[in-house]
Design a protein around this motif. Structure first.
Motif, mmCIF file in Angstrom:
data_model
loop_
_atom_site.group_PDB
_atom_site.id
_atom_site.type_symbol
_atom_site.label_atom_id
_atom_site.label_comp_id
_atom_site.label_asym_id
_atom_site.label_seq_id
_atom_site.Cartn_x
_atom_site.Cartn_y
_atom_site.Cartn_z
ATOM 1 N N LEU A 122 52.241 -20.422 -50.668
ATOM 2 C CA LEU A 122 52.618 -21.194 -49.488
ATOM 3 C C LEU A 122 51.716 -20.849 -48.302
ATOM 4 C CD1 LEU A 122 54.875 -23.050 -48.347
ATOM 5 C CD2 LEU A 122 56.111 -20.969 -47.762
ATOM 6 N N SER A 123 51.114 -21.859 -47.685
ATOM 7 C CA SER A 123 50.370 -21.582 -46.456
ATOM 8 C C SER A 123 50.315 -22.808 -45.568
ATOM 9 C CB SER A 123 48.981 -21.030 -46.766
ATOM 10 O OG SER A 123 48.007 -22.021 -46.628
ATOM 11 N N LYS A 162 66.227 -16.098 -43.990
ATOM 12 C CA LYS A 162 65.628 -15.493 -45.171
ATOM 13 C C LYS A 162 64.648 -14.376 -44.801
ATOM 14 C CE LYS A 162 65.150 -15.124 -49.631
ATOM 15 N NZ LYS A 162 65.261 -16.283 -50.509
ATOM 16 N N ILE A 163 63.913 -14.580 -43.710
ATOM 17 C CA ILE A 163 62.988 -13.545 -43.232
ATOM 18 C C ILE A 163 63.771 -12.274 -42.874
ATOM 19 C CG2 ILE A 163 61.456 -12.899 -41.306
ATOM 20 C CD1 ILE A 163 60.671 -15.969 -41.255
ATOM 21 N N LEU A 164 64.825 -12.444 -42.082
ATOM 22 C CA LEU A 164 65.638 -11.289 -41.674
ATOM 23 C C LEU A 164 66.318 -10.646 -42.879
ATOM 24 C CD1 LEU A 164 67.318 -12.528 -38.355
ATOM 25 C CD2 LEU A 164 65.279 -11.099 -38.639
ATOM 26 N N GLU A 177 56.449 -19.118 -30.971
ATOM 27 C CA GLU A 177 57.611 -18.699 -31.763
ATOM 28 C C GLU A 177 57.575 -19.352 -33.145
ATOM 29 O OE1 GLU A 177 61.157 -17.856 -28.500
ATOM 30 O OE2 GLU A 177 60.493 -19.931 -28.769
ATOM 31 N N MET A 178 57.188 -20.638 -33.176
ATOM 32 C CA MET A 178 57.088 -21.322 -34.474
ATOM 33 C C MET A 178 56.002 -20.685 -35.336
ATOM 34 S SD MET A 178 57.742 -25.357 -33.676
ATOM 35 C CE MET A 178 57.038 -25.666 -32.072
ATOM 36 N N ARG A 179 54.871 -20.373 -34.695
ATOM 37 C CA ARG A 179 53.746 -19.779 -35.427
ATOM 38 C C ARG A 179 54.157 -18.448 -36.053
ATOM 39 N NH1 ARG A 179 50.140 -19.835 -31.382
ATOM 40 N NH2 ARG A 179 49.856 -22.075 -31.628
ATOM 41 N N GLU A 180 54.840 -17.635 -35.263
ATOM 42 C CA GLU A 180 55.313 -16.330 -35.733
ATOM 43 C C GLU A 180 56.274 -16.496 -36.916
ATOM 44 O OE1 GLU A 180 54.436 -13.419 -35.088
ATOM 45 O OE2 GLU A 180 56.063 -12.266 -35.986
ATOM 46 N N LEU A 181 57.205 -17.423 -36.769
ATOM 47 C CA LEU A 181 58.195 -17.659 -37.828
ATOM 48 C C LEU A 181 57.509 -18.083 -39.129
ATOM 49 C CD1 LEU A 181 61.409 -17.861 -38.120
ATOM 50 C CD2 LEU A 181 61.042 -20.319 -37.965
ATOM 51 N N GLN A 223 55.547 -15.338 -40.896
ATOM 52 C CA GLN A 223 56.433 -14.422 -41.620
ATOM 53 C C GLN A 223 56.980 -15.071 -42.892
ATOM 54 O OE1 GLN A 223 59.324 -12.082 -39.319
ATOM 55 N NE2 GLN A 223 58.197 -12.620 -37.474
ATOM 56 N N LEU A 224 57.256 -16.371 -42.795
ATOM 57 C CA LEU A 224 57.775 -17.105 -43.966
ATOM 58 C C LEU A 224 56.754 -17.106 -45.107
ATOM 59 C CD1 LEU A 224 60.252 -18.824 -44.828
ATOM 60 C CD2 LEU A 224 59.035 -20.833 -43.990
ATOM 61 N N GLU A 225 55.477 -17.272 -44.761
ATOM 62 C CA GLU A 225 54.411 -17.265 -45.768
ATOM 63 C C GLU A 225 54.378 -15.956 -46.565
ATOM 64 O OE1 GLU A 225 51.050 -20.041 -43.455
ATOM 65 O OE2 GLU A 225 50.948 -17.871 -43.358
ATOM 66 N N GLU A 226 54.831 -14.871 -45.937
ATOM 67 C CA GLU A 226 54.735 -13.548 -46.572
ATOM 68 C C GLU A 226 55.912 -13.218 -47.501
ATOM 69 O OE1 GLU A 226 51.978 -11.847 -46.190
ATOM 70 O OE2 GLU A 226 51.313 -13.480 -44.878
ATOM 71 N N LEU A 227 56.947 -14.053 -47.496
ATOM 72 C CA LEU A 227 58.149 -13.700 -48.265
ATOM 73 C C LEU A 227 57.940 -13.776 -49.768
ATOM 74 C CD1 LEU A 227 61.144 -15.350 -46.360
ATOM 75 C CD2 LEU A 227 60.040 -13.141 -45.973
#
Lengths: 227, 227
Positions: free
Chosen positions: A36-37, A69-71, A187-191, A194-198
């Motif tokens: 995912l990217s 899901k990140i948290l 904030e969207m970029r940060e989210l 982090q989502l890409e790394e899950l």
């Protein structure tokens, strides 16, 4: 004047057949992809979904489910490595609970300790909260403890094999960004980064989808840019 | 400790059943609605589609197809009211054509006059363009005439009943914003506000869709926010 074909005439006639009908059709979407990217964030839809694209697809991301899901994954990792961050309250927070709730809490006090709540029982229906979890750069509100207690009591025994996941899911759910919150571009970029790394970005801890993906090809087909 | 239900446990188990499968599903979309209105522009997707929303739906708009339809309706209205705007060229533009093309043009010179091209034939394979249509705030390039000629010769007799529509469609197609062009927020706003005013906004002059609409309800269902 004799080089005449009917193609354009057909095209123009087609328009009329569309007329003023009201019709419903289907758009396929791919719900999971490897690696995912997101290349670019386009914006926020209904203050609830983030719209992003990469070179072959278009994505809708549920901001609450994704952050949950990140948290959740972070929470599980911290619980496993015993590295939960907490913050001590300057004065303990006094909370009224039912007698049953106090009994439940007392029995599973180490589970709450594991997620960052340092609690002591103070009489039959009162507890004192001395330390709270520190999540996403801030101390959570002590009242989160009541919500987690509700979830855990409602969801099963505190000491069943899923307890750790259940606690983490509850913390994640209550601490995550809500639907309806306006997010800044950063904030969207940060989210999303982090989502890409899950490990498993496509579902929230409750199994609901976090991401809807529609391929560029699918969109082009729908607009009849390709066959 | 006895207030125990299985709901949360079920939710957490559901996640596992999603696993790492790769699956394709369908998203319904509504292609036409009465009283089209966009409340907010979110951005541009793939430099080709505009993303907008209103309080109940989410829209993808094909920028080329939409602009084509806007120019088409304007063009038809101007042709009917005999109010085509033109601009005289300081020096006439000389264009080489085939003998057949020159013959066709000569035979239908009034059709080209109707859309704003003032042309005179200058020998067997040459024409002079003295005046060009003025569209969307600028004079079109004289070379547009060749493209229109191609479309009209290819599409049928210049004097068939559809000639007017065919000429308008050809002008609109060549003068419209292309896919892949980056648009500013104000350009998108202008385009969508013109699109809202059209008699038949949902298809381009060739009958292809201009707008894809997905309802908020459909998105919420897909994300399992509603049942």
């Amino acid at each position: 004047t004799d080089i005449i074909k009917e193609t354009n005439t057909d095209k123009i006639k087609t328009e009329k057949s569309y007329g003023n009908h009201h019709h419903v059709s289907k758009l396929s979407f791919i719900s999971e992809q490897k690696g995912l990217s997101f290349d670019k964030i386009i914006g926020q839809l209904f203050e609830t979904y983030i719209i992003a694209q990469n070179n072959k697809s278009f994505y809708l991301i549920d901001q609450h489910a994704a952050h949950e899901k990140i948290l959740y994954e972070k929470q599980i990792a911290k619980q496993e490595s015993d590295s939960i961050a907490t913050q001590q309250l300057i004065t303990p927070y006094t909370m009224q609970l039912s007698i049953k709730e106090v009994m439940f809490l007392e029995e599973h006090i180490s589970l709450f300790k594991d997620i960052g709540f340092e609690v002591s029982v103070f009489g039959r229906d009162t507890i004192l909260i001395r330390e709270v979890p520190y999540i996403s750069g801030k101390a959570v509100s002590p009242i989160l403890l009541r919500k987690i207690l509700d979830d855990v009591i409602d969801g099963g025994k505190g000491d069943d094999p899923l307890a750790k996941e259940k606690m983490a899911a509850s913390v994640a759910c209550h601490a995550a960004i809500k639907a309806g919150e306006t997010l800044s571009m950063s904030e969207m970029r940060e989210l999303l980064s982090q989502l890409e790394e899950l490990k498993a970005p496509y579902t929230c801890p409750h199994g609901r989808p976090t991401i809807i993906c529609i391929s560029l090809y699918e969109i082009e087909k729908k607009f009849k840019r390709v066959q």
